[in-house]
Design an enzyme around this catalytic site. Structure first.
Site, PDB file in Angstrom:
ATOM      1  CE  LYS A  23       2.148  11.022   9.584  1.00 31.47           C
ATOM      2  NZ  LYS A  23       0.921  10.868  10.329  1.00 31.47           N
ATOM      3  CG  ASP A 157       1.820   8.387   6.322  1.00 31.58           C
ATOM      4  OD1 ASP A 157       0.900   8.874   5.633  1.00 31.58           O
ATOM      5  OD2 ASP A 157       1.681   8.054   7.519  1.00 31.58           O
TER       6      ASP A 157
HETATM    7  O1  C5P Z   1      -0.165   2.624   3.503  1.00 26.75           O
HETATM    8  P1  C5P Z   1       0.088   2.126   4.885  1.00 26.75           P
HETATM    9  O2  C5P Z   1       0.863   0.852   4.908  1.00 26.75           O
HETATM   10  O3  C5P Z   1       0.627   3.172   5.799  1.00 26.75           O
HETATM   11  O4  C5P Z   1      -1.335   1.778   5.464  1.00 26.75           O
HETATM   12  C1  C5P Z   1      -1.509   0.936   6.579  1.00 26.75           C
HETATM   13  C2  C5P Z   1      -2.969   0.589   6.681  1.00 26.75           C
HETATM   14  O5  C5P Z   1      -3.723   1.750   7.051  1.00 26.75           O
HETATM   15  C3  C5P Z   1      -3.614   0.114   5.385  1.00 26.75           C
HETATM   16  O6  C5P Z   1      -3.458  -1.262   5.214  1.00 26.75           O
HETATM   17  C4  C5P Z   1      -5.069   0.482   5.612  1.00 26.75           C
HETATM   18  O7  C5P Z   1      -5.694  -0.458   6.444  1.00 26.75           O
HETATM   19  C5  C5P Z   1      -4.961   1.781   6.389  1.00 26.75           C
HETATM   20  N1  C5P Z   1      -5.041   2.961   5.502  1.00 26.75           N
HETATM   21  C6  C5P Z   1      -6.275   3.315   4.981  1.00 26.75           C
HETATM   22  N2  C5P Z   1      -6.383   4.403   4.160  1.00 26.75           N
HETATM   23  C7  C5P Z   1      -5.300   5.163   3.882  1.00 26.75           C
HETATM   24  C8  C5P Z   1      -4.030   4.835   4.422  1.00 26.75           C
HETATM   25  C9  C5P Z   1      -3.932   3.710   5.234  1.00 26.75           C
HETATM   26  O8  C5P Z   1      -7.279   2.641   5.226  1.00 26.75           O
HETATM   27  N3  C5P Z   1      -5.433   6.225   3.093  1.00 26.75           N
END
Ligand code: C5P
Length: 321
Positions: A23, A157
């Site tokens: 993406k 994602d």
């Molecule tokens: O959800 P994911 O594991 O992809 O997110 C990884 C990290 O990215 C989270 O732990 C957070 O620190 C950050 N994040 C965030 N806000 C979001 C998505 C991700 O701060 N909307």
């Protein structure tokens, strides 16, 4: 050999393979850090025709194994820290009886083309693929919509990686609404030698002061996509994480500038980076951008690809294969 204590076992496939796409965020509006440790988003995702394939094969014992082939395979973790591994574990925990009374394990194999740690959702795409494959293995409903709640538990994602196309993501990026997109887009992507950690980029975003109220829905972009107006789409692309990614990797600025100078309609960092994305008008434009940026020492590889692409899709294969 599959043991015969479950009469339905022989009707189940042994291996299911799912194709998943990368993406790019056409817009990534990021609000202030919330108490849950995440940032509220208003993002528009576009799935891109760069694919990983994820195969999940049932085992007769309870072990899980993970192997990786393809581009930059050596950079992908092959243990329980890989989101695809966690996806299989999640299906096994949530649907213990459907998964199999003997506690089947699984062999997961990922064939990679999506850049690793590049801001193109490679790890999330693999998790989406493993989730759909594991669900199909135990004959659970495996349409993208039905798997959304499990996908959101794995990462922000992952729900989009199931559905694909073009979608507005709110909340953590996991609350999706489809966006009508007329026409297709041509892209050039320039990857870096070293990935960037998503949490590190969000942290630097906070340190730089953030964009309070950044999670505003990008109506101009959505309207341009719906009209199929490429120039208006190009003018509306945005990424609130770009400054943070460039602060961590100043050399990205030059990559973007060179792409713009040779005619990219827009150049921006993809998601949390460090991959740089260039929207171009046609094949000639793609060749020019690709040739120019691939000469830069900080560029590892360039890829051209179209979007939007489909989401996670089961690949045909014989039952029992
Ligand atoms: O959800 P994911 O594991 O992809 O997110 C990884 C990290 O990215 C989270 O732990 C957070 O620190 C950050 N994040 C965030 N806000 C979001 C998505 C991700 O701060 N909307």
């Amino acid at each position: 050999m599959v043991m015969m204590d479950d009469p339905f076992d022989l009707l189940r496939p042994m291996t299911v393979t799912v194709r998943v796409s990368a993406k790019v965020n056409l817009a990534l509006g990021v609000g202030g850090l919330a108490p849950d440790g995440f940032h509220p988003l208003a993002t528009v995702f576009e799935a891109i025709c760069i694919y990983d394939e994820v195969a999940v094969t049932r085992r007769d014992d309870s072990r899980i194994t993970l192997t990786v082939s393809g581009e930059d395979a050596d950079q992908v973790p092959t243990d329980e820290t890989n989101l695809a591994w966690r996806a299989v574990e999640l299906v096994r925990e949530e649907f213990a009886s459907e998964w199999g009374k003997r506690g089947h394990g699984a062999d997961i194999h990922i064939d990679k083309s999506i850049p690793v740690a590049g801001g193109m959702a490679g790890g999330s795409a693999d998790a989406a693929g493993a989730l759909m494959a594991a669900a199909a293995l135990c004959r659970l409903p495996y349409s993208p919509e039905e798997l959304q709640p499990l996908a959101a538990q794995l990462g922000s994602d992952v729900p989009f990686c199931l559905t694909g196309g073009v979608a507005l993501g709110r909340g953590r990026g996991d609350r999706l609404a489809p966006v009508i997109c007329r026409g297709r887009h041509r892209w050039v992507f320039a990857t870096s030698n070293q990935g960037l950690s998503t949490p590190a980029v969000y942290r630097r975003f906070d340190e730089l002061g953030g964009t309070p109220g950044g999670e505003t829905v990008p109506n101009d972009l959505i309207s341009a996509l719906t009209r199929g107006d490429l120039d208006a789409v190009a003018a509306s692309l945005s990424n609130d994480l770009q400054a943070a990614a460039i602060d961590l990797r100043p050399e990205l600025e030059e990559v973007l500038t060179v792409g713009r100078e040779v005619g990219a309609l827009t150049a921006l960092v993809s998601g949390s980076g460090p991959t740089c994305a260039f929207l171009v008008r046609d094949t000639a434009g793609a060749k020019k951008v690709s040739a120019a940026v691939s000469n830069l020492p900080q560029v590892h590889r360039t890829r051209t690809a179209r979007g939007p692409a489909a989401g996670a899709q089961l690949l045909p294969g014989p039952v029992g294969s």
